[in-house]
Design an enzyme around this catalytic site. Sequence first.
Site, mmCIF file in Angstrom:
data_model
loop_
_atom_site.group_PDB
_atom_site.id
_atom_site.type_symbol
_atom_site.label_atom_id
_atom_site.label_comp_id
_atom_site.label_asym_id
_atom_site.label_seq_id
_atom_site.Cartn_x
_atom_site.Cartn_y
_atom_site.Cartn_z
ATOM 1 N N GLU A 1 -14.499 -16.636 36.957
ATOM 2 C CA GLU A 1 -15.510 -15.745 37.520
ATOM 3 C C GLU A 1 -16.859 -16.019 36.871
ATOM 4 O O GLU A 1 -16.954 -16.115 35.649
ATOM 5 C CB GLU A 1 -15.144 -14.273 37.296
ATOM 6 C CG GLU A 1 -13.896 -13.793 38.000
ATOM 7 C CD GLU A 1 -13.662 -12.292 37.809
ATOM 8 O OE1 GLU A 1 -14.618 -11.574 37.438
ATOM 9 O OE2 GLU A 1 -12.525 -11.844 38.027
ATOM 10 N N GLU B 1 -8.130 -10.187 33.390
ATOM 11 C CA GLU B 1 -8.941 -9.441 32.434
ATOM 12 C C GLU B 1 -8.223 -8.299 31.713
ATOM 13 O O GLU B 1 -8.686 -7.159 31.709
ATOM 14 C CB GLU B 1 -10.199 -8.902 33.132
ATOM 15 C CG GLU B 1 -11.120 -9.999 33.609
ATOM 16 C CD GLU B 1 -12.455 -9.505 34.139
ATOM 17 O OE1 GLU B 1 -13.369 -10.325 34.282
ATOM 18 O OE2 GLU B 1 -12.590 -8.278 34.417
#
Length: 368
Positions: free
Chosen positions: A288, A183
């Site tokens: 995720e 991320e």
Amino acid sequence: METTRTKLRGVNLGSWLLLEKWMVPSLFEGLEATDETTWCAELGPAATERLRRHWNTFVTREDFAWIAARGLNAVRIPIGHWIFGPDYPYHPKYGAHRHPFVTGGIEVLDRALDWAQEFGLRVIIDLHAAPGCQNGFDNGGIKDVVEWHTKKEYLEHSLAVLERLAERYRAHPALHGIELLNEPRWDVPTDYLKSYYLEAYARIRKHCAPETVAVVFHDGFRSFREYLGFMQAPAFRNVVFDYHRYQCFERCDIDMDIHGHIRKAAVDWREEADAINAELGLPAVCGEWSLGLDLKVVSLWAEGPFNHALEHMDDFQQDVASRAYGDSQLMTFERLAGWFFWSYKTETTPAWCLRACVERGWLPSRFG
């Protein structure tokens, strides 16, 4: 056979080798710390015993057995850039401690790969926190700091850690892939990020053959179309694209009712997955996702209001809604090369805890 041909159905082992306060609030009680960096800096020498106890109890061999018994075949393990010990660049958040992080995490990771091999699980090792922090989130190691892309020494240390991981685990049967960076935030320049990914691929391939180890990169919160033509065969092999999907962080999602959430997961996200499969030229995973719809339980930063789709439902309705939301996501992510639920275990947030979701019937009792 290249590892990308195996559909991955997995779970993240979050807040184990990289602490996140909202997942393990008991470890942060009485402290001002908001992330692992400030936790270690605040505790000083006392951090070692506390964290090693956490490493030895939060995820154990029995947990790997439980995961495998449910038909899952993979785990994604987030780590910090300090995994190999004190050779990392200094950051002012460390304060007086030049090397605040607890050592010994690499031996825990060794053990995790051995447990994975024992139970037939594949492992993606994920560089979740980079020096200087790549996203400003607590999961990046330092909350409210985004400096990873501002210093060459931060970039070089990240590459060195990835290469050391590749060298250490190159022959381990459980290693499925190495994820280059979790991320990186949307304002990290795309060209900078791509050039890092290219160099990281080269570093890993010095040790790990494409036939056995995948190289995984995250979208950096930008459209997959910004990566069209990137890291393609034949020059690049066994490259996997990772993106993450949640519906609790943006106001338009928070204000949505459960039917809107289900439609977004089952229809909008399915169309996105199909477009990725059709256009990108790389296998993709959703690294995720969760059943979480309540921002309040995960956020150290949001101001609210903390409305959410389940708040006016009774227990039965919440169970039905959670099952439907879980199934709609699974239907979509099954179209990809794989998926990983976030996360295996939390202390206080069942919608983010795979074990709780399975035990409450919100997710299937078997995944294969």
